[in-house]
Design an enzyme around this catalytic site. Sequence first.
Site, PDB file in Angstrom:
ATOM      1  N   LYS A 280       1.028  -1.228  -0.246  1.00  0.00           N
ATOM      2  CA  LYS A 280       0.044  -0.001   0.046  1.00  0.00           C
ATOM      3  C   LYS A 280       0.832   1.328  -0.047  1.00  0.00           C
ATOM      4  O   LYS A 280       1.781   1.330   0.897  1.00  0.00           O
ATOM      5  CB  LYS A 280      -0.879  -0.005   1.313  1.00  0.00           C
ATOM      6  CG  LYS A 280      -2.300   0.763   1.312  1.00  0.00           C
ATOM      7  CD  LYS A 280      -3.267   0.404   2.020  1.00  0.00           C
ATOM      8  CE  LYS A 280      -4.179   1.492   2.027  1.00  0.00           C
ATOM      9  NZ  LYS A 280      -5.495   1.017   2.955  1.00  0.00           N
ATOM     10  N   GLU A 363     -19.868  -5.375   9.470  1.00  0.00           N
ATOM     11  CA  GLU A 363     -20.833  -4.597  10.350  1.00  0.00           C
ATOM     12  C   GLU A 363     -21.884  -5.397  10.872  1.00  0.00           C
ATOM     13  O   GLU A 363     -22.258  -5.387  11.903  1.00  0.00           O
ATOM     14  CB  GLU A 363     -21.564  -3.444   9.366  1.00  0.00           C
ATOM     15  CG  GLU A 363     -20.480  -2.275   9.139  1.00  0.00           C
ATOM     16  CD  GLU A 363     -19.748  -2.737   8.004  1.00  0.00           C
ATOM     17  OE1 GLU A 363     -19.644  -3.659   6.860  1.00  0.00           O
ATOM     18  OE2 GLU A 363     -18.732  -1.881   7.531  1.00  0.00           O
ATOM     19  N   ARG A 391     -25.395  -1.863   6.683  1.00  0.00           N
ATOM     20  CA  ARG A 391     -25.257  -3.434   6.571  1.00  0.00           C
ATOM     21  C   ARG A 391     -25.408  -4.056   7.740  1.00  0.00           C
ATOM     22  O   ARG A 391     -25.422  -5.328   7.583  1.00  0.00           O
ATOM     23  CB  ARG A 391     -23.495  -3.501   6.345  1.00  0.00           C
ATOM     24  CG  ARG A 391     -22.961  -3.117   5.158  1.00  0.00           C
ATOM     25  CD  ARG A 391     -23.261  -4.266   4.028  1.00  0.00           C
ATOM     26  NE  ARG A 391     -22.834  -3.701   2.863  1.00  0.00           N
ATOM     27  CZ  ARG A 391     -21.746  -4.071   2.019  1.00  0.00           C
ATOM     28  NH1 ARG A 391     -20.550  -4.461   2.884  1.00  0.00           N
ATOM     29  NH2 ARG A 391     -21.499  -3.629   0.923  1.00  0.00           N
TER      30      ARG A 391
HETATM   31  N1  HTL Z   1     -17.291  -0.684   5.559  1.00  0.00           N
HETATM   32  C1  HTL Z   1     -17.664  -0.976   4.388  1.00  0.00           C
HETATM   33  C2  HTL Z   1     -18.918  -2.024   4.277  1.00  0.00           C
HETATM   34  N2  HTL Z   1     -17.221  -0.385   3.125  1.00  0.00           N
HETATM   35  C3  HTL Z   1     -16.197   0.502   3.421  1.00  0.00           C
HETATM   36  N3  HTL Z   1     -15.898   1.094   2.324  1.00  0.00           N
HETATM   37  C4  HTL Z   1     -15.658   0.803   4.545  1.00  0.00           C
HETATM   38  C5  HTL Z   1     -16.245   0.178   5.679  1.00  0.00           C
HETATM   39  C6  HTL Z   1     -14.496   1.547   4.644  1.00  0.00           C
HETATM   40  N4  HTL Z   1     -13.284   1.352   3.951  1.00  0.00           N
HETATM   41  C7  HTL Z   1     -12.808   2.160   3.012  1.00  0.00           C
HETATM   42  S1  HTL Z   1     -11.654   1.102   2.231  1.00  0.00           S
HETATM   43  C8  HTL Z   1     -11.503   0.366   3.592  1.00  0.00           C
HETATM   44  C9  HTL Z   1     -12.283   0.492   4.399  1.00  0.00           C
HETATM   45  C10 HTL Z   1     -12.669  -0.413   5.708  1.00  0.00           C
HETATM   46  C11 HTL Z   1     -10.065  -0.771   3.469  1.00  0.00           C
HETATM   47  C12 HTL Z   1     -10.328  -1.703   2.334  1.00  0.00           C
HETATM   48  O1  HTL Z   1      -9.191  -2.611   2.380  1.00  0.00           O
HETATM   49  P1  HTL Z   1      -8.694  -3.482   1.438  1.00  0.00           P
HETATM   50  O2  HTL Z   1      -8.272  -2.188   0.244  1.00  0.00           O
HETATM   51  O3  HTL Z   1      -7.738  -4.312   1.416  1.00  0.00           O
HETATM   52  O4  HTL Z   1      -9.952  -3.935   0.263  1.00  0.00           O
HETATM   53  P2  HTL Z   1      -6.899  -1.089   0.475  1.00  0.00           P
HETATM   54  O5  HTL Z   1      -7.325  -0.088   1.086  1.00  0.00           O
HETATM   55  O6  HTL Z   1      -6.266  -1.034  -0.912  1.00  0.00           O
HETATM   56  O7  HTL Z   1      -5.883  -1.949   1.340  1.00  0.00           O
HETATM   57  C13 HTL Z   1     -13.526   3.294   2.229  1.00  0.00           C
HETATM   58  O8  HTL Z   1     -14.790   3.786   2.667  1.00  0.00           O
HETATM   59  C14 HTL Z   1     -12.907   3.879   1.140  1.00  0.00           C
END
Ligand code: HTL
Length: 633
Positions: A280, A363, A391
């Site tokens: 990342k 969630e 959710r």
């Molecule tokens: N809960 C839900 C259902 N959707 C989102 N988008 C979140 C919380 C908040 N959230 C993000 S990005 C993210 C979260 C928890 C991390 C995703 O991790 P992943 O990708 O490994 O999939 P990475 O960031 O590239 O490592 C946003 O709201 C943008």
Amino acid sequence: MRLLDHISEPGDAMRLRRDQLPLLARELRSEIIDVCSETGGHLASSLGAVELTVALHHLYDTSRDRVVWDVGHQTYGHKILTGRRDRMRSIRRPGGLAGFTTSSESPHDALTVGHASTSLAAAFGMALSRDARSAPHDVVAVIGDGALTGGMALAALNQIGHVKPRMTIVLNDNEMSISENVGALNTFMRQLQVQPWFQRAERHGKEALNDLWRPLADVGSRAKKAARRFFDPASANPFHAMGVRYVGPVDGHDVGALVYYLEHIRQLEGPTMLHIVTRKGKGYEVAEADPITWHGASRFDRDDPMAAGKGYGWSDAFGAAATDLASVDDRVWVITPAMREGSGLVGYSRAHPTRYVDVGIAEDVAVTTAAGLALRGEKPIVAIYSTFLQRGYDQVIHDVAIEGLDVVFAIDRAGLVGGDGMTHQGVYDVAYLRTVPNLSLAMPRDVRELRAMLKGALERGGPVAVRWPRGGVTPIPDAPVGDWDTIAWGSWELLRPGSDVVVLGFGPTVGYALEAAGDDPRVGVVNARFVKPLDVGMLLELADAGVELITVEDHALPGGFGSAILEALADAGRAPRLTRLGIADLHVPHGDPAAQHEELGYGPRAIRRALDAALSRRTSASGVVDRGRTASV
Ligand code: HTL
Ligand code: MG
């Protein structure tokens, strides 16, 4: 002239030579850093996905093939390569590009998204349709290790492995959600990387894959098959066990390797997961060093980057209050679905590590875990954004409210959220929560009330939701929990009486109402801090005083606070003239919340216009304003 300057049309990347792809990746990375330095945004995730983006656009025609990105926050490169380069500097800004993939914005965005864990189910549906119509195109889902922690993703995988449509799933594993990723699958993925066969596979990955492609018929006898399974690392792999062919892990920053694997996987029948390992923030030193801070960046100076210090906000006030409350009562827990930083819980997680749970992007699990804790006499606080509690709605009703369990929902980002836009607006929770029996819903207008409500919620028990907006709030001095104010449950506060019109606000709209009222003696203002239960006593006194009412909410009007007031008045047989200000029946895009509040008709100036209309109505109706009937509650 840079390669990127030749990519004016979607599809141009398909025509590049393979040896040009690393250069395109370098240019794309630099462009993303430039853009984010001016606009802010989801920098670290987009940087980590650069090589993947280049490889996908080299192989797939995104006008036809469906590439479904989970969450959509890692797609700045994808947007640049699909005809939106010149608009990138408008991203997340009023009227500009959305921060996530949005199909109404571009035919190259296969899915409108923002919440995590939807890509696999959506791609599964697309693959089903493709196969039903014998269409020739490919379906690819790209999902992060964080998004994979969501139950939706896992349940979709269960279906995909069962039905086995031809599709590619890219698992983009950077060991991070917003904070460190959690969960057993995450632990499993770490083990994959230290197993000796992984190192072997890294060295001999291509040959190993060739082996995998050999049709099963070639394998011959059962004994051979068994032997093969034994030596095939994939056989001990949960994805494989779920019926999805697993390939990996491979270096996700080696664009050549990515093209190689993706191209071959594309020819395989059934679903295949390509597990890629990325970093990342890749390629930007500060973001690599601190991907948590740089997950969502504010604008910065590219050559002298300093993560913008965020001012004191509601989340900080909540985190401090929760820490204090857990210090005086060891039954208090805080549960977060993957939002430690956003919910202000870094301090809490350090102060009370044994009563802090990050369940991942799940969630539903957060809410029902709280139910389990509450059933055993604990006092859980579910710290959650308004938009993400959507959710866990069934769990709120089914697991918490039916038995009236002692669970506190600490709802952050209630109201319009700004840059994240349509998918993240916190403007439905009043509507979906006030229908739930046994549940109280409150919104403070300052930190003093926030503390009082949280403390009151824990003391009182039963499901209670306390909500607050995104953004800043004035701090108040620390004080022992015992000295915090108490608020009579369900009581409103008449901030100023008015002879003709009374504005009912809650949370930030109280401040708006006060601003709109100025020192006009005809206008009263109420802090309607409890939306459930309503202060029906005060409401009926107002109605009986003959004033007009205006409700103001940073929330959807259908089912919202104004609706609650209308219902209460109708039930009591009262029908004062009432104007509801809030969000009409529409999806609100990204923008500047304060400006949007005005545009949508509930900022201070809009309230003043509604007040003037009400006042002139009264003057013309009676000839003179009847000042005798002052609301004196
Ligand atoms: N809960 C839900 C259902 N959707 C989102 N988008 C979140 C919380 C908040 N959230 C993000 S990005 C993210 C979260 C928890 C991390 C995703 O991790 P992943 O990708 O490994 O999939 P990475 O960031 O590239 O490592 C946003 O709201 C943008
Ligand atoms: Mg990740």
